[in-house]
Design an enzyme around this catalytic site. Structure first.
Site, mmCIF file in Angstrom:
data_model
loop_
_atom_site.group_PDB
_atom_site.id
_atom_site.type_symbol
_atom_site.label_atom_id
_atom_site.label_comp_id
_atom_site.label_asym_id
_atom_site.label_seq_id
_atom_site.Cartn_x
_atom_site.Cartn_y
_atom_site.Cartn_z
ATOM 1 N N ASP A 161 0.811 -1.207 0.000
ATOM 2 C CA ASP A 161 0.000 0.000 0.000
ATOM 3 C C ASP A 161 0.851 1.266 0.000
ATOM 4 O O ASP A 161 1.505 1.571 0.996
ATOM 5 C CB ASP A 161 -0.902 -0.024 1.232
ATOM 6 N N ASP A 353 -2.072 5.915 -4.969
ATOM 7 C CA ASP A 353 -2.278 4.964 -3.884
ATOM 8 C C ASP A 353 -2.639 3.573 -4.411
ATOM 9 O O ASP A 353 -3.763 3.329 -4.841
ATOM 10 C CB ASP A 353 -3.393 5.496 -2.981
#
Length: 583
Positions: A161, A353
């Site tokens: 992430d 992201d």
């Protein structure tokens, strides 16, 4: 009547932080030329499909000369700019040039030309390490990789992430909730485990994750960091992660690390371990593949320390990240929908992201996006942040960063039919209202990232974009395009506002410092390259790390909590029902 359309936001809300500051400087521990691979390779249907597409692309495109390209961000003057060698169109790595030179040099020059040493160095530093195969969950909802923790190593699937900076995994003492469907970390069997005696807590609207901070050997893609600080959680509520995923590895900047620990990737990027201080992603698409399962092992590739030239073509366009950034935040240059410009005004800063599924932005701009699609309507009730539009529409959505344009088509923009009106489909761009103090106004997730080879560079800090290689795009284009409905996705998730506790837990002093823990991984038949993080928390080595959920709970109850509006780690789209009414 509405049946739940659930979203998951995995931003850590409440983290009890140790009182002692943590230095960020890593020091090299081992310089071992033998490097191991910890990633598990899959040869499933997706692999075969991509291999066939690559073979066809090679047949259709005549061989070209070895290409050289000028570095876009060289510190040299234009007249002395360096050339960066890339692999040729037949897939040969640049190191074959050194190999050929070494053979001739050894035959005719007694090796005096230095080719042999240069070839050996190239082989040591090339992509034998650093390549990680990703698993695709729930038709591109999220992507995970296999992490190895401890000595001997334990394999855990975690989300990679770029929207967060902390590492946490489920611990073996977690026996309820989501932990029943995932592998867990057993600290008692790891010889290199160090208990930091500091509680850890993350609270979500859909549940919590809580436990304690520890340090241990962490290996990914053949690279290891000794004494990496992370959280071993003994409480993980259902709905926080996709089934089978055991935690999250944050790949953003240290400023975002609530544990104050140096992120795993930063330690390696600052050392001499990697050929280049960067990592990159290719996220494979399964939304348009008929018969795709909820878990696809051939879900893409993440590379650490190098760029895989077989996955992209042309130049990498880099867009600078500010020096004090928390996120991989870069400005949007422009945006269009159906060929019409969408005005961004001053709301143009975006976080790139990989842990987020969709594309979230300011309300007025999201409305302007859908205003360019005839027949669009805003959804109602809990789903008011979303818009639906006629499924027959051929969407052409473009976002430009620097000089690179990401083109998003129906394959990723069309999320499927989630209303009682089966002619209407839900779009991937939705309203995400953020605090006025937020450094970003947009969260650009996998719906966009799937369409580009995306690079995250440590120094100089930048996000880079390149076109996907023809072999990659041709194999994915050959797949049948389908529009999934709610029954096609089996994820369970939830969304809610989040809070971060400002309280800190007490830290118990011990005889062993984290920096003293040195161990080699047994993740593969060969020893990986290991560096050690010098996060200096007072710690006690232990084989019986106790649960600190109660301490974490009291910490999360602090009256000094601050509301965080940004779901900065993961916005995983999980559909468990069809919206039965649409206005």
């Amino acid at each position: 009547m509405l049946i739940s359309l659930l979203l998951l936001s995995t931003l850590p809300l409440s983290l009890a932080q140790p009182n002692v500051a943590l230095p960020a400087e890593p020091t090299a521990l081992v310089s071992n030329p033998k490097r191991g691979i910890t990633a598990t390779l899959s040869h499933g249907a997706g692999t075969a499909r991509r291999a066939k597409g690559y073979a066809k692309a090679k047949r259709d495109v005549p061989p070209q000369r070895l290409r050289h390209r000028r570095k876009r961000h060289s510190s040299s003057s234009p007249t002395s700019a360096n050339l960066e060698v890339r692999a040729d169109d037949e897939g040969l790595p640049p190191s074959w040039l050194l190999w050929a030179g070494a053979r001739v040099d050894s035959k005719y020059n007694n090796g005096a030309g230095g080719f042999s040493a240069a070839f050996a160095k190239a082989i040591e530093r090339r992509a034998d390490n650093g390549e990680v195969t990703l698993t695709n969950h729930n038709l591109d909802t999220s992507y995970s990789a296999t992490l190895n923790v401890g000595t001997p190593s334990q394999s855990l699937d975690i989300v990679l992430d770029t929207g967060s900076s902390d590492l946490w995994v489920a611990g073996d003492s977690c026996t309820t909730g989501a932990c029943t469907s995932m592998d867990t970390y057993d600290h008692t069997t790891s010889k290199s485990n160090v208990n930091l005696s500091s509680s850890f807590s993350i609270e979500y609207g859909s549940g919590t994750a809580a436990g304690s901070l520890v340090q241990d050997l962490v290996t990914l893609g053949g690279y290891s960091v000794a004494s990496q600080t992370f959280a071993s959680c003994d409480e993980v509520s259902s709905g926080l992660l996709s089934s089978g995923v055991s935690g999250i590895m944050g790949l953003s900047w240290p400023a975002l690390a609530y544990s104050k620990a140096t992120p795993w990737w930063v330690t390696l990027a600052k050392s001499s371990s990697w050929s280049d201080p960067l990592f990159a992603f290719h996220l494979a698409r399964y939304r348009n593949v008929a018969g795709a399962s909820s878990v696809e092992a051939d879900g893409g590739v993440a590379t650490f320390g190098f760029l895989d030239s077989s996955l992209y073509s042309g130049d990498v366009t880099y867009v600078s990240v500010s020096g004090n950034a928390q996120y991989w935040q870069i400005p949007m240059a422009s945006m269009t929908m159906q060929g019409k410009t969408v005005s961004l005004g001053s709301s143009n800063m975006a976080a790139i992201d990989t842990g987020t599924t969709l594309i979230g932005g300011p309300e007025s701009i999201i409305q302007a996006i859908y205003a360019n699609i005839p027949g669009s309507q805003r959804m109602t009730g809990s789903y008011a942040p979303y818009f639906a539009y006629p499924c027959s529409t051929n969407v052409n959505f473009e976002i430009t960063f620097g000089g690179f344009t990401i083109k998003i088509t129906d394959q990723d923009f069309n999320l499927g039919r989630y209303t009682s009106d089966q002619t209407m489909c839900t779009g991937a761009a939705y309203v995400q209202s953020l605090s006025s103090s937020s450094p970003v106004q947009w969260i650009v997730g996998d719906a966009a990232i799937k369409n580009t080879y995306t690079v995250f560079r440590y120094e100089p800090a930048a996000v880079g974009f390149a076109n996907l290689a023809g072999a990659v795009t041709s194999s994915e284009a050959a797949a049948s395009t389908t529009i999934p409905d709610a029954s096609a996705i089996a994820a369970t998730s939830a969304v809610a506002s989040t809070t971060r506790s400002s309280s800190s837990a007490s830290t118990t002093s011990g005889s062993a410092s984290a920096s003293q823990t040195q161990a080699s991984a047994s993740a593969s038949a060969e020893s990986p390259h290991v560096v050690t993080a010098s996060d200096d928390i007072s710690a006690t080595p232990t084989s019986d790390t106790s649960s600190s959920a109660s301490a974490a709970s009291s910490g999360s109850a602090s009256s000094d909590a601050t509301i965080l509006a940004l779901p900065s780690i993961t916005l995983l789209l999980g559909i468990v029902g069809i919206i039965t009414s649409f206005l």
